[in-house]
Design a protein around this motif. Structure first.
Motif: not given
Length: 66
Positions: A24-36
């Motif tokens: 769950s924590n890593r998915i939040k980070n991945m979503l930030e990356i995907i925004k770019d």
């Protein structure tokens, strides 16, 4: 046939749920990356995996057809 599809769909839901539960924590980070990432690039990869999945289903059904 419908039984196998529903079982397969159930496994997909279990797998997806486990991924979000465990990471769950890593998915939040991945979503930030995907925004770019550009939308076109995301659509390309999505299309690739859709076609790959369809081919996998088609050839599996063709190979194991009675």
């Amino acid at each position: 046939m419908i039984k196998l599809i529903l079982i397969g769909l159930g496994f997909v839901f279990i797998f997806e749920g486990l991924i979000y539960f465990i990471f769950s924590n890593r998915i939040k980070n991945m979503l930030e990356i995907i925004k770019d990432i550009k939308s076109e690039k995301i659509r390309f990869f999505s299309s690739f995996f859709i076609i790959l999945g369809l081919c996998l289903i088609y050839f599996t059904l063709k190979t194991y057809e009675n």
